[in-house]
Scaffold this motif. Structure first.
Motif, PDB file in Angstrom:
ATOM      1  N   GLN A 196      -1.257  -7.229 -11.362  1.00 52.55           N
ATOM      2  CA  GLN A 196      -1.199  -7.138  -9.850  1.00 52.55           C
ATOM      3  C   GLN A 196      -1.373  -5.727  -9.374  1.00 52.55           C
ATOM      4  OE1 GLN A 196       1.387  -8.768 -11.580  1.00 52.55           O
ATOM      5  NE2 GLN A 196       0.290 -10.817 -11.415  1.00 52.55           N
ATOM      6  N   ALA A 197      -1.304  -4.591 -10.396  1.00 55.64           N
ATOM      7  CA  ALA A 197      -1.429  -3.266  -9.776  1.00 55.64           C
ATOM      8  C   ALA A 197      -2.804  -2.720  -9.616  1.00 55.64           C
ATOM      9  CB  ALA A 197      -0.267  -2.472 -10.678  1.00 55.64           C
ATOM     10  N   ILE A 198      -3.595  -3.475  -9.015  1.00 57.10           N
ATOM     11  CA  ILE A 198      -4.956  -2.942  -8.702  1.00 57.10           C
ATOM     12  C   ILE A 198      -5.012  -1.694  -7.781  1.00 57.10           C
ATOM     13  CG2 ILE A 198      -5.956  -5.457  -9.321  1.00 57.10           C
ATOM     14  CD1 ILE A 198      -5.989  -5.601  -6.207  1.00 57.10           C
ATOM     15  N   PRO A 199      -6.196  -1.024  -7.769  1.00 59.27           N
ATOM     16  CA  PRO A 199      -6.229   0.106  -6.909  1.00 59.27           C
ATOM     17  C   PRO A 199      -5.957  -0.329  -5.370  1.00 59.27           C
ATOM     18  CG  PRO A 199      -7.976   0.176  -8.540  1.00 59.27           C
ATOM     19  CD  PRO A 199      -7.109  -1.169  -8.751  1.00 59.27           C
ATOM     20  N   GLY A 200      -5.075   0.299  -4.786  1.00 58.92           N
ATOM     21  CA  GLY A 200      -5.038   0.351  -3.458  1.00 58.92           C
ATOM     22  C   GLY A 200      -3.827  -0.892  -2.952  1.00 58.92           C
ATOM     23  N   SER A 201      -3.390  -1.562  -4.006  1.00 63.97           N
ATOM     24  CA  SER A 201      -2.362  -2.649  -3.807  1.00 63.97           C
ATOM     25  C   SER A 201      -1.032  -1.986  -3.437  1.00 63.97           C
ATOM     26  CB  SER A 201      -2.220  -3.490  -4.998  1.00 63.97           C
ATOM     27  OG  SER A 201      -2.016  -2.770  -6.237  1.00 63.97           O
TER      28      SER A 201
ATOM     29  N   HIS B  85     -19.993  -3.751  -3.997  1.00 65.12           N
ATOM     30  CA  HIS B  85     -18.769  -2.826  -4.169  1.00 65.12           C
ATOM     31  C   HIS B  85     -17.302  -3.569  -3.505  1.00 65.12           C
ATOM     32  CE1 HIS B  85     -20.240  -0.643  -0.065  1.00 65.12           C
ATOM     33  NE2 HIS B  85     -19.266  -1.892   0.266  1.00 65.12           N
ATOM     34  N   ALA B  86     -16.293  -2.823  -3.697  1.00 67.54           N
ATOM     35  CA  ALA B  86     -15.085  -3.273  -3.155  1.00 67.54           C
ATOM     36  C   ALA B  86     -14.438  -2.303  -2.416  1.00 67.54           C
ATOM     37  CB  ALA B  86     -14.178  -3.999  -4.207  1.00 67.54           C
ATOM     38  N   PRO B  87     -13.551  -2.477  -1.297  1.00 68.36           N
ATOM     39  CA  PRO B  87     -13.686  -3.778  -0.782  1.00 68.36           C
ATOM     40  C   PRO B  87     -14.778  -3.979   0.149  1.00 68.36           C
ATOM     41  CG  PRO B  87     -12.503  -1.940   0.747  1.00 68.36           C
ATOM     42  CD  PRO B  87     -12.780  -1.505  -0.686  1.00 68.36           C
ATOM     43  N   ALA B  88     -15.389  -5.199   0.553  1.00 72.40           N
ATOM     44  CA  ALA B  88     -16.434  -5.455   1.209  1.00 72.40           C
ATOM     45  C   ALA B  88     -16.544  -4.760   2.735  1.00 72.40           C
ATOM     46  CB  ALA B  88     -16.618  -7.154   1.512  1.00 72.40           C
TER      47      ALA B  88
ATOM     48  N   ARG C  82      -8.724   4.081  -1.971  1.00 69.36           N
ATOM     49  CA  ARG C  82      -8.306   3.716  -3.297  1.00 69.36           C
ATOM     50  C   ARG C  82      -9.070   2.711  -3.620  1.00 69.36           C
ATOM     51  NH1 ARG C  82      -1.733   4.122  -2.264  1.00 69.36           N
ATOM     52  NH2 ARG C  82      -1.487   6.451  -2.719  1.00 69.36           N
ATOM     53  N   THR C  83      -9.235   1.675  -3.305  1.00 66.77           N
ATOM     54  CA  THR C  83      -9.901   0.456  -3.755  1.00 66.77           C
ATOM     55  C   THR C  83     -11.357   0.677  -4.120  1.00 66.77           C
ATOM     56  OG1 THR C  83      -8.566  -0.968  -2.464  1.00 66.77           O
ATOM     57  CG2 THR C  83     -10.789  -1.935  -3.291  1.00 66.77           C
ATOM     58  N   ARG C  84     -12.073   1.685  -3.149  1.00 67.80           N
ATOM     59  CA  ARG C  84     -13.509   2.058  -3.255  1.00 67.80           C
ATOM     60  C   ARG C  84     -13.523   2.836  -4.585  1.00 67.80           C
ATOM     61  NH1 ARG C  84     -17.706   1.453   0.294  1.00 67.80           N
ATOM     62  NH2 ARG C  84     -16.512  -0.498   0.958  1.00 67.80           N
TER      63      ARG C  84
ATOM     64  N   ALA D 255      -8.530   9.678   3.403  1.00 67.54           N
ATOM     65  CA  ALA D 255      -9.962   9.939   2.518  1.00 67.54           C
ATOM     66  C   ALA D 255      -9.548  11.151   1.303  1.00 67.54           C
ATOM     67  CB  ALA D 255     -10.821  10.149   3.274  1.00 67.54           C
ATOM     68  N   LYS D 256      -8.777  12.101   2.081  1.00 66.00           N
ATOM     69  CA  LYS D 256      -8.520  13.148   1.132  1.00 66.00           C
ATOM     70  C   LYS D 256      -7.561  12.931   0.060  1.00 66.00           C
ATOM     71  CE  LYS D 256      -9.880  17.032   4.348  1.00 66.00           C
ATOM     72  NZ  LYS D 256      -9.479  18.391   4.805  1.00 66.00           N
ATOM     73  N   GLN D 257      -6.650  11.995   0.320  1.00 68.15           N
ATOM     74  CA  GLN D 257      -5.430  11.686  -0.352  1.00 68.15           C
ATOM     75  C   GLN D 257      -6.007  10.942  -1.598  1.00 68.15           C
ATOM     76  OE1 GLN D 257      -1.690   9.988   1.186  1.00 68.15           O
ATOM     77  NE2 GLN D 257      -1.335   9.061  -0.728  1.00 68.15           N
ATOM     78  N   ALA D 258      -6.957  10.009  -1.100  1.00 65.43           N
ATOM     79  CA  ALA D 258      -7.309   9.156  -2.247  1.00 65.43           C
ATOM     80  C   ALA D 258      -8.353   9.979  -3.309  1.00 65.43           C
ATOM     81  CB  ALA D 258      -8.263   7.995  -1.819  1.00 65.43           C
ATOM     82  N   TYR D 259      -9.072  10.769  -2.688  1.00 67.65           N
ATOM     83  CA  TYR D 259      -9.897  11.754  -3.355  1.00 67.65           C
ATOM     84  C   TYR D 259      -9.177  12.534  -4.240  1.00 67.65           C
ATOM     85  CZ  TYR D 259     -13.741  14.895  -4.429  1.00 67.65           C
ATOM     86  OH  TYR D 259     -14.557  15.833  -4.977  1.00 67.65           O
TER      87      TYR D 259
END
Length: 555
Positions: A77-82, A216-219, A229-231, A286-290
């Motif tokens: 369940q611990a996928i990116p962005g979840s 890609h994901a998310p759509a 995070r998901t991307r 965006a910066k945090q995820a990067y």
């Protein structure tokens, strides 16, 4: 998060650090719409033990250290962005050999949902100019083993350096074969990613010749922290990208698509304030995820501008040309020559000028996300001007410059080039991405009078890994547009030695005391996961000349 937990070192590494743990609050869960397809793709054993689905990476090498990165998936369940998944202890091991018989550093940290279960370990106490191997472990599972390399000592005499150079990798437009071919070389000190590591658009919206090669994901267009995070997570599953991260450290900067198309300090072309949340919130996400997903040390004010040194041979100034820039020039936002408008921001430009002047290395490299060389479209015909304007994000009725590049901020460029000339700063080489074409340029002080005007520097621009270039936009066979456009572009821009408008690929930069040479490689087909690579051209700048010349063999 950068790890400082339970670090124990031996041999050449640091002394032991005391244990330290932090309590974190888990982020909110992602929607089932996002989670379901990604969770279904995980192997069944992810529900039983942690796995390393996104590979491992290293970056920002120093003479005595390296930044290590991974992302652990503790449960299915611990996928990116979840925002889901338990706190998980992750350990790392660094060794002098691939078999891990000579271990020089060990440590561990806790991966949490608060940082999307990403882990960073900033290892110090290593030897200069040395290969190391590393891996992570969690719950009895080991990650892949990867190679990394430290930089030479600051005062070391260095015979040569070799870097892979890439930019602009759109997942939906094709496969990342450029990364695979760079990984196969086995001779890179590091590789430079000059921006657009990811793209933010919704599925099918950007640059795929009308066909999504792989979704890609998310759509949806990415807007929130969970989206970014998901991307990033989807990109890090690419086997060719993982392979390159496993072979050499990366030195990366961001450009606009890590945020949104043609972004600036207060917004972006591809952002609608209010309807797509506040720009400040989107930029922060965006910066945090990067920084969570990339092996990059946050630099001044949480940006990507920073400097690395490679012995006495070269230093590398890395720029952030999105966080501080004024809005791109238009009727509403002002003239390209307005001295109150800036690309770099005052502090960054002063930092760059100071570093170039004080540098005592043979070469001064500048990692630069948008082209600094002047570019006028000249007498391009209407049928070529329209797709070129689309590629550059210009009004399609035609305009003679790209206002998203240094052309749109001429006062910053004028000040920088005058600084190079007035201080007799030699051997400055700009390494650039963004424009989805390959270029070899002199950087003239005054393009209008070149070649009578002196050249203050040189510039090597690499094409895109997959993102659309002119033949993709026009939808004609490769080489057709370039055969027509390249001579016209060169005639209107006498400082341009070469431009290839049509092909995808990468560069290999080789540096010695005598010259800096860029070898340009092209791919057979971006839509083929088994695409072949071939050498296209080579250009070099010899020490002291500030000019580019063609050479007829790759290094």
């Amino acid at each position: 998060m950068t790890s400082r937990l339970r670090s124990t070192n031996s041999g050449d590494a640091l002394n032991s650090r005391a244990p330290r743990r932090r309590t974190v609050v888990k982020a909110a869960a992602a929607t089932a719409v996002l989670a379901a397809p990604l969770a279904a793709a995980l192997p069944a054993r992810a529900a039983e033990a942690p796995v390393f689905l996104h590979g491992v990476a290293s970056g920002d090498p120093l003479p005595d250290g390296i930044l290590l990165w991974t992302r652990v998936t503790p449960t299915s369940q611990a996928i990116p962005g979840s925002g889901l998944g338990p706190d998980t202890e992750v350990s790392w091991t660094v060794a002098r050999d691939k078999a891990f018989t000579t271990i020089v550093a060990k440590g561990s940290t806790i991966a949490t949902a608060a940082t999307d279960h990403t882990v960073k370990a900033d290892i110090r106490g290593l030897q200069p100019a040395t290969d190391y191997w590393f891996r992570f472990s969690a719950g009895g599972t080991d990650s892949p083993v990867a190679r990394t390399r430290t930089t030479p000592a600051a005062d070391a005499s260095v015979a040569g350096l070799r870097f892979g150079v890439v930019s602009c990798a759109n997942w939906e437009a094709g496969y990342f074969s450029a990364y695979r071919h760079l990984a196969a070389r086995n001779d890179l000190d590091a590789w430079l990613h000059l921006g657009d590591y990811i793209y933010e658009y919704k599925s099918g919206e950007y640059g795929t010749r009308g066909t999504v090669v792989r979704p890609h994901a998310p759509a949806n267009e990415i807007l929130t922290l969970a989206d970014y995070r998901t991307r990033h997570g989807r990109y890090k599953t690419d086997p060719d990208l993982q392979a390159l991260h496993h072979k050499a450290p990366v030195v990366a900067i961001w450009d606009d698509h890590e945020f949104a198309d043609n972004s600036w300090s207060g917004g972006a072309v591809n952002h609608t304030e209010g309807a797509e949340s506040a720009w400040t919130d989107r930029q922060t996400a965006a910066k945090q995820a990067y920084f969570e997903w990339m092996p990059v040390r946050p630099a001044i004010a949480g940006t990507t501008y920073r400097r690395l040194r490679f012995g006495k041979l070269a230093d590398l100034a890395l720029l952030d040309l999105r966080s501080f820039r004024s809005q791109q020039a238009s009727t509403a936002s002002g003239s390209v020559d307005d001295p109150d408008r800036t690309l770099t921001g005052r502090a960054q430009l002063d930092w760059l000028k100071s570093g170039l002047k004080s540098s005592d290395t043979t070469w001064r490299l500048v990692g630069n996300s948008v082209m600094i060389s002047p570019f006028a479209v000249g007498s391009l015909s209407a049928d070529l001007l329209k797709p070129l304007a689309k590629l550059l994000g210009l009004p399609q009725e035609g305009i003679a410059l790209n206002t998203d590049q240094w052309d749109g901020y001429t006062d910053d460029r004028r000040e920088l080039l005058a600084h190079l000339r007035s201080n007799a700063i030699r051997n400055t080489v700009f390494l650039t991405g963004d424009i989805h074409m390959a270029w070899a340029n002199d950087v003239p002080v005054d393009a209008g009078t070149y070649p009578l005007s002196p050249s203050a520097a040189t510039e090597f621009v690499v094409t895109s890994v997959t993102s659309d270039n002119l033949d993709d936009i026009v939808k004609v066979p490769e080489g057709v547009v370039s055969a027509v456009a390249s001579p016209v572009i060169r005639a209107a821009n006498r400082h341009v030695h070469w431009v290839d408008t049509d092909r995808h690929g990468y560069g290999v930069l080789d540096i010695t005391a005598d010259r800096a040479q860029m070898d340009y490689y092209v791919l057979s087909d971006r839509t083929n996961p088994n695409a072949t690579s071939s050498w296209a051209r080579s250009y070099r700048t010899r020490s002291g000349t500030q000019k580019v010349e063609r050479t007829y063999d790759p290094v």
